[in-house]
Design an enzyme around this catalytic site. Structure first.
Site, short mmCIF file in Angstrom:
data_model
loop_
_atom_site.label_atom_id
_atom_site.label_comp_id
_atom_site.label_asym_id
_atom_site.label_seq_id
_atom_site.Cartn_x
_atom_site.Cartn_y
_atom_site.Cartn_z
N PRO A 2 -6.36 0.59 1.22
CA PRO A 2 -5.48 -0.41 0.67
C PRO A 2 -4.22 0.14 0.06
O PRO A 2 -4.25 0.82 -0.94
CB PRO A 2 -6.32 -1.02 -0.44
CG PRO A 2 -7.29 0.06 -0.83
CD PRO A 2 -7.16 1.17 0.15
N GLU A 3 -3.13 -0.21 0.63
CA GLU A 3 -1.85 -0.07 -0.05
C GLU A 3 -1.49 -1.48 -0.51
O GLU A 3 -2.30 -2.40 -0.43
CB GLU A 3 -0.81 0.56 0.87
CG GLU A 3 -1.25 1.96 1.35
CD GLU A 3 -0.23 2.69 2.21
OE1 GLU A 3 0.98 2.48 1.98
OE2 GLU A 3 -0.63 3.43 3.10
#
Length: 277
Positions: A2-3
């Site tokens: 996850p960015e």
DNA sequence: CCGACAACCTGTGAGC
DNA sequence: TGCTCACAGGTTGTCG
């Protein structure tokens, strides 16, 4: 996983199911995350109403109304590398690496799953803005505090490689390895250049590229390399639009030159030797 | 102050 | 088929 785009996509999937609902029960199946989940989190959270689901950097924030007095608290999630939060109308059987269940008063289940356990869940007082994890974060890249002027000022004295500076959370939040590579490609800047050597005009182009790359990835539902799924269990599509990330040896989509890979710090950095100078 | 690097974990894919 | 190794979206902490 996850960015920023993946966390934001998750947030959008959860928000309509959670806001205004009361937490009926919070169950910690396996407290071993980045920091062990304290035993008192379930009793402190149960019975409280979720007033909002927000995002700051790569943190997902559940704003909880005070139980008796008006004090609000914030239930914070970070997804590390492999964490995901999903919404289920009915609880499916638990799987390996399911860590936490948040059961809402209408029977909706929000479940945290994280094989590598680099993620975290913690309860912080109030807004959490002064919590050490949140207090020193730089601006949100998609909000008005982040533009070419800001980024130039933040980087003009930094000797580190521009890609490392761009991934520094005190400069701007939410830009991880994938989107740092992509934004630098779109700005035509080689990842290894010292940040302070990049002209003001090219820094402005980079700030714009960060915004368009992140906004585009959110529109695509985030990137799914391996684990990531959104709150509904759907994979993202942003990986289909990569120009450089994980494309070593493949032809540049702009000029045809083979994409190169170098390690910067311990992270793989991809760039086009012709388009990025 | 900064940079470099190890550490925290599990899963997967490549190479032998 | 199966072993070993390198590496993966992130962040913190330590050392020089």
């Amino acid at each position: 996983m996850p960015e920023l785009p993946e966390v934001e996509t998750t947030r959008r999937g959860i928000e309509p199911h959670a806001v205004g609902r009361r937490i009926a029960r919070l169950t910690v199946y396996d407290p071993r995350l980045r920091w062990p989940v304290p035993d008192d989190v379930p009793p402190r959270v149960q019975g409280r109403i979720i007033e909002a689901v927000e995002r700051r950097s790569k943190y997902l924030l559940f704003r909880l109304a005070g139980r008796d007095r008006p004090a609000r608290d914030t239930l914070v999630f970070h997804f590390g590398m492999t964490g995901s939060l999903r919404v289920y109308p009915d609880a499916p059987p638990r799987r390996l690496h399911d860590h936490v269940d948040v059961l809402l008063d209408d029977g909706t289940l929000i479940r945290y799953h994280d094989p590598r356990r680099f993620g975290a869940m913690l309860l912080v007082p109030g807004s959490g803005d002064d919590h050490p994890l949140l207090a020193h974060l730089g601006p949100e890249p998609l909000e008005s505090g982040f533009d070419g002027d800001y980024l130039w000022k933040a980087l003009r004295n930094r000797s580190a490689a521009i890609k490392l500076a761009l991934m520094d959370n005190t400069v701007v939040v939410g830009v991880g390895n994938i989107y740092a590579n992509e934004a630098l490609f779109h700005a035509g800047i080689r990842p290894t250049v010292p940040a302070r050597k990049v002209s003001r005009a090219r820094i402005a182009k980079l700030a714009a590229a960060v915004r368009t790359v992140l906004a585009g990835a959110i529109d695509s539902g985030g990137s799914t390399l391996r684990d990531y799924v959104d709150a509904g269990g759907r994979p993202g599509q942003a990986q289909l639009t990569y120009f450089v990330y994980d494309r070593e040896g493949a032809p540049c989509k702009a000029c045809g030159q083979p994409i190169r890979m170098r390690r910067l710090g311990a992270r793989a950095s991809y760039y086009c030797p012709a388009c990025q100078r």
